[in-house]
Scaffold this motif. Structure first.
Motif, PDB file in Angstrom:
ATOM      1  N   MET A   1      10.462 -36.914  17.290  1.00 30.79           N
ATOM      2  CA  MET A   1      10.498 -36.322  18.627  1.00 30.79           C
ATOM      3  C   MET A   1      11.264 -37.194  19.602  1.00 30.79           C
ATOM      4  O   MET A   1      11.898 -36.729  20.537  1.00 30.79           O
ATOM      5  N   GLY A   2      11.198 -38.516  19.409  1.00 28.03           N
ATOM      6  CA  GLY A   2      11.920 -39.389  20.317  1.00 28.03           C
ATOM      7  C   GLY A   2      11.113 -39.723  21.549  1.00 28.03           C
ATOM      8  O   GLY A   2      10.091 -39.128  21.828  1.00 28.03           O
ATOM      9  N   THR A   3      11.571 -40.705  22.278  1.00 30.62           N
ATOM     10  CA  THR A   3      10.883 -41.120  23.499  1.00 30.62           C
ATOM     11  C   THR A   3      11.882 -41.208  24.625  1.00 30.62           C
ATOM     12  O   THR A   3      13.087 -41.326  24.410  1.00 30.62           O
ATOM     13  N   LEU A   4      11.377 -41.166  25.832  1.00 29.83           N
ATOM     14  CA  LEU A   4      12.245 -41.306  26.997  1.00 29.83           C
ATOM     15  C   LEU A   4      12.807 -42.716  27.046  1.00 29.83           C
ATOM     16  O   LEU A   4      12.100 -43.697  26.774  1.00 29.83           O
ATOM     17  N   PRO A   5      14.070 -42.869  27.387  1.00 31.19           N
ATOM     18  CA  PRO A   5      14.638 -44.204  27.503  1.00 31.19           C
ATOM     19  C   PRO A   5      13.985 -44.968  28.638  1.00 31.19           C
ATOM     20  O   PRO A   5      13.691 -44.426  29.691  1.00 31.19           O
ATOM     21  N   ARG A   6      13.722 -46.252  28.408  1.00 31.17           N
ATOM     22  CA  ARG A   6      13.165 -47.088  29.464  1.00 31.17           C
ATOM     23  C   ARG A   6      14.313 -47.664  30.287  1.00 31.17           C
ATOM     24  O   ARG A   6      15.293 -48.171  29.750  1.00 31.17           O
ATOM     25  N   PRO A   7      14.193 -47.564  31.612  1.00 31.87           N
ATOM     26  CA  PRO A   7      15.294 -48.020  32.456  1.00 31.87           C
ATOM     27  C   PRO A   7      15.403 -49.529  32.481  1.00 31.87           C
ATOM     28  O   PRO A   7      14.528 -50.254  32.004  1.00 31.87           O
ATOM     29  N   ALA A   8      16.496 -49.983  33.058  1.00 30.87           N
ATOM     30  CA  ALA A   8      16.684 -51.423  33.219  1.00 30.87           C
ATOM     31  C   ALA A   8      15.606 -51.971  34.137  1.00 30.87           C
ATOM     32  O   ALA A   8      14.927 -51.263  34.862  1.00 30.87           O
ATOM     33  N   TYR A 191       7.183 -25.311  22.834  1.00 32.14           N
ATOM     34  CA  TYR A 191       7.306 -26.284  21.748  1.00 32.14           C
ATOM     35  C   TYR A 191       8.738 -26.742  21.487  1.00 32.14           C
ATOM     36  O   TYR A 191       8.964 -27.553  20.596  1.00 32.14           O
ATOM     37  N   ASN A 192       9.703 -26.203  22.235  1.00 32.35           N
ATOM     38  CA  ASN A 192      11.119 -26.462  21.967  1.00 32.35           C
ATOM     39  C   ASN A 192      11.460 -26.175  20.505  1.00 32.35           C
ATOM     40  O   ASN A 192      12.053 -26.997  19.809  1.00 32.35           O
ATOM     41  N   ARG A 193      11.088 -24.978  20.078  1.00 33.21           N
ATOM     42  CA  ARG A 193      11.404 -24.523  18.734  1.00 33.21           C
ATOM     43  C   ARG A 193      12.111 -23.178  18.811  1.00 33.21           C
ATOM     44  O   ARG A 193      12.149 -22.547  19.862  1.00 33.21           O
ATOM     45  N   GLY A 194      12.631 -22.744  17.666  1.00 31.21           N
ATOM     46  CA  GLY A 194      13.239 -21.432  17.589  1.00 31.21           C
ATOM     47  C   GLY A 194      14.717 -21.441  17.938  1.00 31.21           C
ATOM     48  O   GLY A 194      15.314 -22.490  18.195  1.00 31.21           O
ATOM     49  N   PRO A 195      15.323 -20.269  17.978  1.00 33.62           N
ATOM     50  CA  PRO A 195      16.775 -20.169  18.173  1.00 33.62           C
ATOM     51  C   PRO A 195      17.251 -20.653  19.541  1.00 33.62           C
ATOM     52  O   PRO A 195      18.435 -20.958  19.701  1.00 33.62           O
ATOM     53  N   LYS A 196      16.369 -20.742  20.530  1.00 35.00           N
ATOM     54  CA  LYS A 196      16.793 -21.167  21.866  1.00 35.00           C
ATOM     55  C   LYS A 196      16.436 -22.625  22.185  1.00 35.00           C
ATOM     56  O   LYS A 196      16.560 -23.045  23.334  1.00 35.00           O
ATOM     57  N   GLN A 197      16.008 -23.373  21.183  1.00 37.89           N
ATOM     58  CA  GLN A 197      15.541 -24.725  21.457  1.00 37.89           C
ATOM     59  C   GLN A 197      16.647 -25.602  22.055  1.00 37.89           C
ATOM     60  O   GLN A 197      17.834 -25.411  21.787  1.00 37.89           O
ATOM     61  N   VAL A 198      16.213 -26.543  22.901  1.00 31.84           N
ATOM     62  CA  VAL A 198      17.121 -27.521  23.492  1.00 31.84           C
ATOM     63  C   VAL A 198      17.338 -28.634  22.481  1.00 31.84           C
ATOM     64  O   VAL A 198      16.390 -29.150  21.893  1.00 31.84           O
ATOM     65  N   ARG A 199      18.588 -29.027  22.281  1.00 33.32           N
ATOM     66  CA  ARG A 199      18.913 -30.041  21.268  1.00 33.32           C
ATOM     67  C   ARG A 199      18.760 -31.447  21.835  1.00 33.32           C
ATOM     68  O   ARG A 199      19.685 -32.252  21.797  1.00 33.32           O
ATOM     69  N   TRP A 200      17.583 -31.731  22.400  1.00 36.98           N
ATOM     70  CA  TRP A 200      17.251 -33.068  22.879  1.00 36.98           C
ATOM     71  C   TRP A 200      18.254 -33.590  23.891  1.00 36.98           C
ATOM     72  O   TRP A 200      18.598 -34.755  23.908  1.00 36.98           O
ATOM     73  N   ALA A 201      18.738 -32.702  24.710  1.00 35.56           N
ATOM     74  CA  ALA A 201      19.681 -33.099  25.748  1.00 35.56           C
ATOM     75  C   ALA A 201      18.956 -33.117  27.084  1.00 35.56           C
ATOM     76  O   ALA A 201      18.251 -32.173  27.427  1.00 35.56           O
ATOM     77  N   GLU A 202      19.117 -34.199  27.825  1.00 33.53           N
ATOM     78  CA  GLU A 202      18.545 -34.285  29.180  1.00 33.53           C
ATOM     79  C   GLU A 202      19.631 -33.969  30.197  1.00 33.53           C
ATOM     80  O   GLU A 202      20.801 -34.277  29.954  1.00 33.53           O
ATOM     81  N   VAL A 211       7.589 -29.676  26.357  1.00 32.07           N
ATOM     82  CA  VAL A 211       7.729 -30.880  25.534  1.00 32.07           C
ATOM     83  C   VAL A 211       8.342 -32.011  26.360  1.00 32.07           C
ATOM     84  O   VAL A 211       7.843 -33.142  26.378  1.00 32.07           O
ATOM     85  N   GLY A 212       9.420 -31.701  27.069  1.00 32.65           N
ATOM     86  CA  GLY A 212      10.056 -32.716  27.898  1.00 32.65           C
ATOM     87  C   GLY A 212       9.192 -33.130  29.069  1.00 32.65           C
ATOM     88  O   GLY A 212       9.104 -34.318  29.414  1.00 32.65           O
ATOM     89  N   LYS A 213       8.529 -32.174  29.704  1.00 28.85           N
ATOM     90  CA  LYS A 213       7.654 -32.505  30.833  1.00 28.85           C
ATOM     91  C   LYS A 213       6.485 -33.362  30.373  1.00 28.85           C
ATOM     92  O   LYS A 213       6.070 -34.307  31.063  1.00 28.85           O
ATOM     93  N   PHE A 214       5.923 -33.050  29.212  1.00 26.72           N
ATOM     94  CA  PHE A 214       4.799 -33.831  28.704  1.00 26.72           C
ATOM     95  C   PHE A 214       5.220 -35.273  28.395  1.00 26.72           C
ATOM     96  O   PHE A 214       4.436 -36.201  28.590  1.00 26.72           O
TER      97      PHE A 214
END
Length: 619
Positions: A1-8, A191-202, A211-214
């Motif tokens: 799933m990945g994690t949010l990048p931590r800022p500097a 759930y960010n699944r299915g044909p319309k899912q976002v490809r992990w792009a912010e 998923v992203g909000k959580f």
């Protein structure tokens, strides 16, 4: 799933420039800002004194009156805003605070205030969303599953627009996605699944999916102890600083951004901190030392500064430039004490001023409070909310006065119930032709027999009750007023039609109007003796309560009666009370119930022996 990048690594914010280094604002721009602020506050004061309809805009310059009649604009002071006051009313922070018995419980509750306001604002942004989700006692998989259930139910019932605001980009993206979407859209949001899912792009993942909000709320929950500590009073002065809390928030994506190599707080950091100022996290707004000298500026405020100063504005310049504007308050602020005007008020109104000057697509039509805020009522939902209200001592109830209890519960949850058969200012009604019996709806701005469902209109009367002789307006959901579209029999409320214009003020052929009463509805100018030969445009209609609203009211009353009769107890004074207050208390403040919360005989697992002395001796 990945994690949010931590800022500097976060750096201490600097003012960027001293006041002496920055230009003075052009007086024309300063006056424009304060004229706008004074006019908006005057509208609020007019409403507070009981004025309604067109009288709300008495005393305003014509151009500003026309603007405020037509478009949404928040109040000058954040705490007067309808959504803000609704969220605080639902939160009942002071009442929850009184339930805490230890320092550890109070510390944990502060973390929950941060969590809940972030969830309510960042995910839904409406009082209805907060009412349905409730006050979360923790953050984890159970809470995420519950929010998904709330969103799914709203989608199935066609209530997405009620739950998600279009005032913020994040909730607005889900509102747009699910309002016009299909099951694939729902799968993407949940759930960010299915044909319309976002490809992990912010930022698409965070804006368009839970998923992203959580993921972002996960990070906020991790940082909540740091936020509580940052809001602690200075040991020497006893004052708190919102700047310190904003700096911690600036380390989170979407709550801050990188400017010139360092993190700066952003729009949502400012929004969350403003919500928390009037909770025990900060103690009270009056305890905040820098509320007159600090406020992060959102993109809209930066644009407002650019328009006033007529130059490019960097985020580092925003605070000192806003301070220069605040310095004119003693000369130009006419609607209240100067010491009530905070720097955030300047920031808030700069954003609204630039909308007014641009008159662009970001403007939202003002249609008044929603006509229907329908919660998915169930026996379990009403039982929990009633128990919570009783333990919080939001109201006391003696006996089985179910109607009053239902009204008080509805008020706490942000619902408006009709009272009696009299139609009053602010009520929502539908129209039925008295002759044919057909309900009426607006289609492309024109009134015609309903093919789907009747259009609800909001009553805007000069005084409390709708009175035919005084004249009144019926506001459509698109913000326009109902009235004749031309010198023909056509009636409607086109999106671009005027509001509070003489031609759209209505009258009826009776005095006070009751629900279900047949009346002749016509433009008020037709009743004037000055134009006796004008063509009579009229409709013979019945004002009826929106059927969904009526169903909601009946269902709520029925459920309250069942809960009072079957699920609640009474104390020695006959006051209603929860049967298990310890469990309810734990739910309200997010703690495990202690042994002292309930009598020992209610919690012990050992069976009674039947020997009175032995059993009582163990209690």
């Amino acid at each position: 799933m990945g994690t949010l990048p931590r800022p500097a690594k976060r750096a201490r914010l600097s003012e960027g420039h001293s006041n002496a280094e920055l230009p003075e604002p052009p007086l024309k721009g300063v006056k424009l800002l304060y004229d706008f602020m004074n006019a908006r506050e005057l509208v609020r004061k007019n409403r507070e004194t009981g004025k309604g309809g067109a009288r709300l805009y008495e005393g305003l310059p014509a151009d500003l009156a026309q603007y405020f009649q037509r478009h949404c604009c928040p109040n000058v002071h954040r705490w007067h805003d309808r959504t803000t006051s609704g969220l605080h009313h639902l939160c009942a922070a002071k009442h929850r605070w009184r339930l805490c018995q230890t320092d550890s419980e109070r510390y944990a509750l502060k973390q929950l205030f941060i969590l809940n306001f972030a969830v309510w604002r960042f995910i839904g942004g409406t009082v209805l969303f907060a009412s349905e989700v409730g006050f979360l006692p923790s953050w984890g998989k159970d809470q995420k599953a519950w929010i998904r259930q709330v969103v799914t139910r709203a989608y199935r019932h066609g209530r997405i627009r009620d739950l998600f605001t279009d005032a913020y980009k994040g909730p607005g993206a889900i509102r747009a996605e699910l309002s016009a979407g299909d099951e694939d859209s729902l799968e993407r949001v949940l759930y960010n699944r299915g044909p319309k899912q976002v490809r992990w792009a912010e930022p698409d993942l965070t804006f368009h999916t839970l998923v992203g909000k959580f993921r972002l709320i996960d990070r906020l929950w991790e940082e909540s102890p740091s936020l509580v500590d940052a809001a602690a009073p200075n040991p020497q002065t006893g004052r708190v600083e919102m700047r310190r809390v904003c700096e911690v928030l600036s380390g989170l994506p979407y709550f801050g951004g990188t400017v010139e190599g360092r993190r700066e707080p952003g729009f949502f950091a400012k929004e969350l901190v403003q919500d928390l100022l009037d909770t025990p996290v900060f103690g009270h707004r009056s305890a905040v030392a820098d509320r007159f000298s600090y406020s992060p500026a959102g993109p809209g405020a930066l644009e407002g500064l650019r328009l006033i100063y007529r130059r490019r504005i960097t985020p580092c310049e925003a605070v000192p430039l806003m301070l220069k504007l605040l310095a004119y308050a003693h000369k130009l602020w006419k609607q209240g004490p100067v010491n009530e005007l905070e720097l955030h008020d300047i920031q808030f109104m700069l954003c609204e001023l630039q909308k007014y000057l641009h008159s662009g697509a970001s403007l939202r039509d003002y249609a008044g409070p929603p006509c229907l805020q329908n919660l998915p009522l169930s026996l379990d939902f009403v039982q929990k909310r009633l128990e919570e209200a009783l333990v919080l001592h939001l109201f006391t109830a003696k006996g089985e006065e179910s109607g009053r209890i239902a009204r008080e519960l509805a008020d706490w949850l942000g619902l408006r119930l009709h009272q009696g058969e009299e139609i009053r200012d602010g009520d929502h009604v539908v129209l039925r032709e008295a002759g044919s019996g057909a309900l009426l709806e607006l289609v492309n701005g024109l009134l015609q027999p309903a093919q789907r469902k009747a259009t609800p209109f909001r009553v805007e009367a000069r005084s409390g009750a709708l009175c035919g002789q005084e004249g009144f307006f019926l506001r459509a959901p698109n913000g326009a007023h109902l009235g004749p579209t031309s010198a023909s029999s056509a009636w409607g409320a086109p999106a671009q039609s005027g509001r509070f214009s003489e031609g759209r003020e209505l009258s009826v052929d009776v005095g006070k109007v009751s629900l279900g009463q047949a009346v002749v509805l016509c433009p008020k100018w037709q009743t004037n003796d000055s134009c006796p030969k004008c063509f009579k445009l009229s409709l013979r209609v019945r004002f009826e309560r929106d059927i969904l609203t009526k169903t909601l009211e009946d269902e709520l009353l029925d459920l309250v009666e069942q809960v009072v009769r079957l699920k609640l107890g009474t104390d020695d004074l006959g006051q209603l009370c929860a049967l298990d207050p310890g469990k309810v208390r734990a739910r309200l403040i997010g703690c495990e119930p202690s042994w002292t919360d309930r009598p020992d005989w209610q919690t012990r697992s050992a069976r009674l022996t039947g020997n009175w002395e032995q059993d009582c001796g163990s209690l």
